[in-house]
Design an enzyme around this catalytic site. Structure first.
Site, PDB file in Angstrom:
ATOM      1  N   ASP A 297       6.176  -5.403   4.502  1.00  0.00           N
ATOM      2  CA  ASP A 297       5.086  -5.819   3.614  1.00  0.00           C
ATOM      3  C   ASP A 297       3.874  -6.271   4.446  1.00  0.00           C
ATOM      4  OD1 ASP A 297       4.103  -6.831   0.868  1.00  0.00           O
ATOM      5  OD2 ASP A 297       4.016  -8.641   2.090  1.00  0.00           O
TER       6      ASP A 297
ATOM      7  N   LYS B 200      -0.063  -4.594   4.882  1.00  0.00           N
ATOM      8  CA  LYS B 200      -1.320  -5.350   4.781  1.00  0.00           C
ATOM      9  C   LYS B 200      -2.109  -5.263   6.089  1.00  0.00           C
ATOM     10  CE  LYS B 200       0.868  -8.437   1.431  1.00  0.00           C
ATOM     11  NZ  LYS B 200       1.760  -9.607   1.307  1.00  0.00           N
TER      12      LYS B 200
ATOM     13  N   THR C 258       4.272 -10.033 -13.608  1.00  0.00           N
ATOM     14  CA  THR C 258       3.647 -11.299 -13.209  1.00  0.00           C
ATOM     15  C   THR C 258       2.130 -11.167 -13.075  1.00  0.00           C
ATOM     16  OG1 THR C 258       5.647 -11.704 -11.947  1.00  0.00           O
ATOM     17  CG2 THR C 258       3.791 -13.118 -11.449  1.00  0.00           C
TER      18      THR C 258
ATOM     19  N   VAL D  92      -4.100  -7.506  -0.148  1.00  0.00           N
ATOM     20  CA  VAL D  92      -3.902  -8.289   1.087  1.00  0.00           C
ATOM     21  C   VAL D  92      -4.216  -9.747   0.812  1.00  0.00           C
ATOM     22  CG1 VAL D  92      -4.583  -8.596   3.493  1.00  0.00           C
ATOM     23  CG2 VAL D  92      -4.609  -6.306   2.487  1.00  0.00           C
TER      24      VAL D  92
HETATM   25  N1  HSE Z   1       6.120 -10.442  -1.154  1.00  0.00           N
HETATM   26  C1  HSE Z   1       4.743 -10.766  -0.879  1.00  0.00           C
HETATM   27  C2  HSE Z   1       4.716 -12.091  -0.146  1.00  0.00           C
HETATM   28  C3  HSE Z   1       3.983 -10.855  -2.175  1.00  0.00           C
HETATM   29  O1  HSE Z   1       5.759 -12.776  -0.054  1.00  0.00           O
HETATM   30  O2  HSE Z   1       3.685 -12.452   0.390  1.00  0.00           O
HETATM   31  C4  HSE Z   1       2.489 -10.715  -2.030  1.00  0.00           C
HETATM   32  O3  HSE Z   1       2.086  -9.510  -1.466  1.00  0.00           O
END
Ligand code: HSE
Length: 438
Positions: free
Chosen positions: A201, A205, A13, A132
């Site tokens: 995730d 960040k 992507t 981020v």
């Molecule tokens: N999985 C992440 C989100 C993608 O949903 O924000 C971007 O880092």
């Protein structure tokens, strides 16, 4: 001047988006960078599938090491994600004196210290704006735009999938599982969606944001991480009745004893701008001493939004290719030899307010017992609501909002309350932040 040659690792992507943006905006980008920036090499698992999409002379391979070892490549863009083989590829690129642009938050959060040290030794740059907040230029804003400020705290919605789930639960009363499946279909979720819903995730960040805000080494293992999978529609609706919204926030705060780094669901006043950041959008609110609050809002994922940050890094790197490495913007905003060892606090030491949902037997003295325990722990109650029992239910929900207290005192109170015979279930505890100026 000769164009800069870029080798892209991973053509999914974001890789496709980067190619499209660089191609479509080539002349404007060259005017900004001072020379052309062109993708000359692509490594992808299935070269045949992307062959038709690429115009001009692009060398295609299934072997990413062929790209990082090719002397013709000036800058490597790492878009594979994860640690293996991304770490080895990035280290090899650096050893080969190539600059690196990456969108890989896990790689930077876990291995950034080692990567930046290697890059400094070789005099090359590693840029990671896309790691981020997707396309939001929040790294640049904090690292450069706020360089004159002390950052008091920052709070971010830095996972679009989680925000989408919470928004749909609130607006449409949809179930957690159903909304997650939709986020996966839209291409926002991580390969392993537990990274989104369990806060990993966001913790990657936040570790990065905390380091550039406070000039501390990356310490992903010290980020307190709590997900959203235990939240119920009832909590979302009780929060709303109290004038709050539940957001999955990453919070970094400087306090006297050290630095807080924490990711957890948080009640925030509904009138705050950030409380109204909905769907897959991201936002980071920064409270800085000279400027005051600023809010960075935008698309946190997706092909071209993320490509926007990747291409901005490519322009940045291109502009400074000839600059003395000592005079470039430091990777973690502060000079590498000036990073501080200020401790990251244990969650026990963090002070915050709380929303508590108890399930209690409806009989005299129950609330008195609960409030006595809270009082004994010096916990002051701001609001309390007792709901009517659902038809046929033998217990009732009680919602308590408290003033700020250190987490270890709240843990002690919760343990004692849960031990009462009249409390029939585990307490649901959600931290609450007013996000006012201090
Ligand atoms: N999985 C992440 C989100 C993608 O949903 O924000 C971007 O880092």
């Amino acid at each position: 001047m000769k164009p800069v040659n870029v080798g892209v690792l991973g053509f999914g992507t974001v890789g496709g988006g980067t190619y499209d943006v660089l191609t479509r905006n080539a002349s404007e980008i060259a005017r900004r960078a001072g020379r052309g920036i062109r993708i000359t090499h692509v490594a992808t698992r299935s070269p045949d599938k992307v062959q038709q999409r690429l115009q001009g002379q692009v060398s295609l391979t299934a072997d990413p090491f062929a790209v990082v070892n090719d002397p013709k490549v000036d800058i490597v863009v790492e878009l594979i994600g994860g640690n293996d083989p991304a770490l080895e590829l990035v280290k090899t690129a650096i050893d080969n004196n190539k600059h690196v642009v990456t969108a890989n938050k896990a790689l930077i959060a876990l291995h950034g210290n080692e990567i930046f040290a290697a890059a400094s030794r070789q005099g090359v740059m590693v840029a990671f704006e896309a790691a981020v907040g997707g396309g939001i230029p929040v790294i640049k804003a904090i690292r450069e735009g706020l360089a004159g400020n002390r950052i008091n705290w920052l709070a971010g919605i830095i996972n679009g999938t989680g925000n989408f789930i919470l928004t749909e639960m609130r607006d449409k009363g949809r179930s957690f599982a159903e909304v997650l499946a939709e986020a996966q279909a839209l291409g926002y979720a991580e390969a392993d969606p537990t990274f989104d819903v369990e806060g990993i995730d966001a913790a990657h960040k936040l570790a990065i944001l905390g380091s550039i805000a406070y000039g501390i080494p990356l310490q992903f293992d010290k980020v307190y991480t709590e997900g959203i999978s235990h939240l119920t529609g009832d909590d979302v609706s009780y929060a709303e009745q109290l004038g709050y919204r539940i957001k999955h926030l990453g919070i970094a705060r400087r306090v006297a004893q050290g630095i807080e780094l924490r990711v957890h669901p948080t009640l925030i006043p509904e009138k705050r701008l950030i409380a109204n950041v909905d769907g897959v959008m991201n936002a980071v609110l920064v409270q800085a001493d000279a400027l005051g609050p600023t809010l960075y809002y935008g698309a946190g994922a997706g092909a071209e939004p993320t490509a926007s940050a990747v291409v901005a890094d490519l322009v940045d790197v291109t502009r400074t290719l000839t600059a003395d490495p000592e005079n470039r913007v430091p990777h973690l905003a502060f000079q590498a030899d000036a990073l501080s060892n200020t401790p990251v606090l244990e969650m026990d030491e963090v002070e915050t307010a709380y929303y508590l949902r108890l399930q209690a037997v409806d009989e005299p003295g129950v609330l008195a017992d609960v409030t006595r325990i809270l009082g004994d722990q010096q916990i002051s109650i701001e609001a309390i609501i007792q709901k009517q029992a659902a038809k046929g239910a033998d217990s009732i929900p009680v919602i308590i909002v408290t003033h700020r207290v250190v987490e270890k005192q709240m843990n002690a109170a919760i343990e004692q309350i849960e031990a009462l015979q009249t409390i029939t279930d585990k307490i649901c505890r959600i931290r609450l932040e007013t996000l006012s100026r201090d």
